[in-house]
Design an enzyme around this catalytic site. Sequence first.
Site, PDB file in Angstrom:
ATOM      1  N   SER A   7       0.830  -1.205   0.000  1.00 41.02           N
ATOM      2  CA  SER A   7       0.000   0.000   0.000  1.00 41.02           C
ATOM      3  C   SER A   7       0.864   1.254   0.000  1.00 41.02           C
ATOM      4  O   SER A   7       1.606   1.514   0.955  1.00 41.02           O
ATOM      5  CB  SER A   7      -0.897   0.029   1.238  1.00 41.02           C
ATOM      6  N   HIS A  32      -1.236  -1.453  -4.107  1.00 40.70           N
ATOM      7  CA  HIS A  32      -2.510  -1.111  -3.456  1.00 40.70           C
ATOM      8  C   HIS A  32      -2.601   0.403  -3.309  1.00 40.70           C
ATOM      9  O   HIS A  32      -1.707   1.037  -2.742  1.00 40.70           O
ATOM     10  CB  HIS A  32      -2.544  -1.797  -2.094  1.00 40.70           C
ATOM     11  N   ASP A  34      -4.893   3.380  -1.903  1.00 43.41           N
ATOM     12  CA  ASP A  34      -5.994   3.702  -0.988  1.00 43.41           C
ATOM     13  C   ASP A  34      -6.538   5.092  -1.271  1.00 43.41           C
ATOM     14  O   ASP A  34      -5.834   6.086  -1.101  1.00 43.41           O
ATOM     15  CB  ASP A  34      -5.483   3.667   0.459  1.00 43.41           C
ATOM     16  N   MET A  36      -9.255   7.860  -0.177  1.00 45.33           N
ATOM     17  CA  MET A  36     -10.117   8.233   0.965  1.00 45.33           C
ATOM     18  C   MET A  36     -10.721   9.605   0.726  1.00 45.33           C
ATOM     19  O   MET A  36     -10.037  10.513   0.252  1.00 45.33           O
ATOM     20  CB  MET A  36      -9.293   8.284   2.250  1.00 45.33           C
ATOM     21  N   HIS A  65      -8.326   0.692  -3.840  1.00 44.67           N
ATOM     22  CA  HIS A  65      -9.247   0.474  -2.722  1.00 44.67           C
ATOM     23  C   HIS A  65      -9.986   1.781  -2.450  1.00 44.67           C
ATOM     24  O   HIS A  65      -9.404   2.720  -1.901  1.00 44.67           O
ATOM     25  CB  HIS A  65      -8.419   0.019  -1.505  1.00 44.67           C
ATOM     26  N   MET A  67     -12.207   3.990  -0.502  1.00 51.02           N
ATOM     27  CA  MET A  67     -12.884   4.227   0.788  1.00 51.02           C
ATOM     28  C   MET A  67     -13.632   5.544   0.640  1.00 51.02           C
ATOM     29  O   MET A  67     -13.282   6.559   1.250  1.00 51.02           O
ATOM     30  CB  MET A  67     -11.837   4.273   1.913  1.00 51.02           C
ATOM     31  N   MET A 136     -11.285  -6.177   5.780  1.00 49.06           N
ATOM     32  CA  MET A 136     -10.469  -5.176   6.489  1.00 49.06           C
ATOM     33  C   MET A 136     -10.079  -5.740   7.848  1.00 49.06           C
ATOM     34  O   MET A 136     -10.931  -6.229   8.593  1.00 49.06           O
ATOM     35  CB  MET A 136     -11.252  -3.873   6.704  1.00 49.06           C
ATOM     36  N   ASP A 174      -6.374  -6.635   4.613  1.00 48.84           N
ATOM     37  CA  ASP A 174      -5.783  -5.292   4.565  1.00 48.84           C
ATOM     38  C   ASP A 174      -5.832  -4.628   5.933  1.00 48.84           C
ATOM     39  O   ASP A 174      -6.905  -4.376   6.471  1.00 48.84           O
ATOM     40  CB  ASP A 174      -6.562  -4.458   3.536  1.00 48.84           C
TER      41      ASP A 174
HETATM   42  C1  DX5 Z   1      -6.299   1.495   5.709  1.00 46.63           C
HETATM   43  C2  DX5 Z   1      -5.862   1.133   4.322  1.00 46.63           C
HETATM   44  C3  DX5 Z   1      -4.736   0.172   4.269  1.00 46.63           C
HETATM   45  C4  DX5 Z   1      -3.450   0.688   4.868  1.00 46.63           C
HETATM   46  C5  DX5 Z   1      -2.583  -0.481   5.205  1.00 46.63           C
HETATM   47  O1  DX5 Z   1      -7.484   2.209   5.643  1.00 46.63           O
HETATM   48  O2  DX5 Z   1      -6.945   0.535   3.615  1.00 46.63           O
HETATM   49  O3  DX5 Z   1      -4.515  -0.282   2.944  1.00 46.63           O
HETATM   50  O4  DX5 Z   1      -2.752   1.544   4.016  1.00 46.63           O
HETATM   51  O5  DX5 Z   1      -1.464  -0.018   5.908  1.00 46.63           O
HETATM   52  P1  DX5 Z   1      -0.805  -0.859   7.091  1.00 46.63           P
HETATM   53  O6  DX5 Z   1      -0.291  -2.125   6.469  1.00 46.63           O
HETATM   54  O7  DX5 Z   1       0.260   0.038   7.608  1.00 46.63           O
HETATM   55  O8  DX5 Z   1      -1.904  -1.144   8.086  1.00 46.63           O
HETATM   56 ZN    ZN Z   2      -6.474  -0.440   1.662  1.00 50.79          ZN
END
Ligand code: DX5
Ligand code: ZN
Length: 221
Positions: A7, A32, A34, A36, A65, A67, A136, A174
Amino acid sequence: MNILSPSILSADFTRLGEQIHALDEAGAQYMHIDVMDGLFVPSISYGMPVIKSIRKITAKVFDVHLMIDRPERYIREFADCGADVITFHIEATDKAGEIITEIHQRGMKAGIAIKPGTPVETLSPYMEEADMFLVMTVEPGFGGQAYIEACTEKIRAVRKMVRESGKKIDIQADGGINRSNLESVLAAGANVIVAGSAVFHGNIKDNTAGFLEVISKFNEN
Ligand code: DX5
Ligand code: ZN
């Protein structure tokens, strides 16, 4: 196939290109990404311009991903900026079926994510269409959180559902995954492993190689 999806939320953004090259050289299969929106989760990360820009420097599978609230609003945009897999949260929409159809029509794979408090049964109506289920293992929103132990049981339950369905659906885990808990996450049945801080903090190549060594030892199912 077992896959590592680092990620980039934990990357050093002043050196993003360089760190992506390190991932490429170390051989992680996915990346990955993310996204948000400050609404579905409290934080805001990055979006289309960043994805479009890094698309130019790597051929890696972009595992996006989302969110974000009502992800149906943005499937086309994420397709256009280079996503290969789009995973959205079942809690963020009442249009999951339509979203999966659109993701497929645009030539991508579709994943459905559940938060730690969302029951695994929520996924069962989508066994026919989904390519991946994302369990998650922290509350979505931030990198660097501690793995929630109770989620291992959820991974096991999702693996059981998938096995009984006879479908070939990937199971992604994740949040909070590191070299100490990696084996139990794989043993529970996850085959796509996300890791942010455990890959980016320290030496990216060494960390990636360490993850890949363990991941490749486990066979799917
Ligand atoms: C959290 C994200 C994850 C995060 C994982 O909301 O969806 O993908 O970046 O990071 P680590 O491995 O540090 O928990
Ligand atoms: Zn993620």
